[in-house]
Enzyme design. Structure first.
Site, PDB file in Angstrom:
ATOM      1  N   HIS A   1       0.838  -1.193   0.000  1.00 29.92           N
ATOM      2  CA  HIS A   1       0.000   0.000   0.000  1.00 29.92           C
ATOM      3  C   HIS A   1       0.876   1.247   0.000  1.00 29.92           C
ATOM      4  CE1 HIS A   1      -3.733  -2.228   1.742  1.00 29.92           C
ATOM      5  NE2 HIS A   1      -3.275  -2.761   0.627  1.00 29.92           N
TER       6      HIS A   1
ATOM      7  N   GLU B   1       0.883   3.824   1.949  1.00 29.06           N
ATOM      8  CA  GLU B   1       1.384   4.157   3.281  1.00 29.06           C
ATOM      9  C   GLU B   1       2.571   3.270   3.638  1.00 29.06           C
ATOM     10  OE1 GLU B   1      -3.215   3.962   3.566  1.00 29.06           O
ATOM     11  OE2 GLU B   1      -1.622   3.048   2.428  1.00 29.06           O
TER      12      GLU B   1
ATOM     13  N   CYS C   1      -6.038   1.158   5.693  1.00 30.54           N
ATOM     14  CA  CYS C   1      -6.583  -0.128   6.128  1.00 30.54           C
ATOM     15  C   CYS C   1      -5.996  -0.477   7.506  1.00 30.54           C
ATOM     16  CB  CYS C   1      -6.245  -1.227   5.120  1.00 30.54           C
ATOM     17  SG  CYS C   1      -4.500  -1.708   5.119  1.00 30.54           S
TER      18      CYS C   1
ATOM     19  N   CYS D   1      -2.111  -1.078   7.465  1.00 34.96           N
ATOM     20  CA  CYS D   1      -1.358   0.178   7.360  1.00 34.96           C
ATOM     21  C   CYS D   1      -1.471   0.995   8.643  1.00 34.96           C
ATOM     22  CB  CYS D   1      -1.840   0.989   6.166  1.00 34.96           C
ATOM     23  SG  CYS D   1      -1.338   0.275   4.589  1.00 34.96           S
TER      24      CYS D   1
END
Length: 149
Positions: free
Chosen positions: A78, A80, A106, A109
């Site tokens: 992801h 992040e 999410c 993360c």
């Protein structure tokens, strides 16, 4: 000439970074900022040296996995995660920084954001993940929604 606010400036950069994403489902960009300076950036996609889903196929689509479920069944990282990893790789301290993200993080993360010492999450688009919302609140991470108009 009207200058953009700092929030708008960093969020626009997050959306620009998201354009580098190779994810077939959702393009996410992240910018880690401290004292009005960019420390690190990241977008979602396959790890370095691994073929991206736009060149092969999306495992999650193939298996018909609904959004928000079974994150481990994706070869991509992801935005992040990539921003946090890039900071670590380059020796950049992100403790007490803020992170601007095109989408709410999410659960996975969010755990990484907490342990990286990030103090604030600024996001543009919602992502319905109650576990993520709860853990960020429990960790006393400041959460703000900021939309570009």
């Amino acid at each position: 000439m009207e200058r953009p606010s700092w929030d708008e400036y960093f969020m626009r950069i997050a959306f620009l970074i998201a354009e580098r994403s190779t994810c077939l489902r959702r393009k996410v960009g992240a910018v880690v900022v401290k004292d009005k300076r960019i420390l690190s950036t990241g977008y979602n996609g396959a790890p370095s040296g691994i073929q991206h889903c736009d060149k092969t196929e999306c495992i999650r689509e193939k298996l018909k996995i609904p959004t928000g479920e079974r994150h481990e069944l994706c070869k991509g990282l992801h935005g992040e995660q990539n921003a946090i990893i890039q900071a670590a790789k380059m020796g950049v301290v992100i403790n007490k920084a803020s992170i601007y993200i095109t989408n709410f993080p999410c659960f996975i993360c969010s755990k990484q954001i907490i342990n990286a010492g990030i103090k604030e999450v600024i996001y543009a688009n919602p992502y319905n993940d109650k576990l993520s919302q709860n853990i960020l609140k429990e960790a006393k991470i400041k959460i703000r929604k900021f939309s570009i108009e």
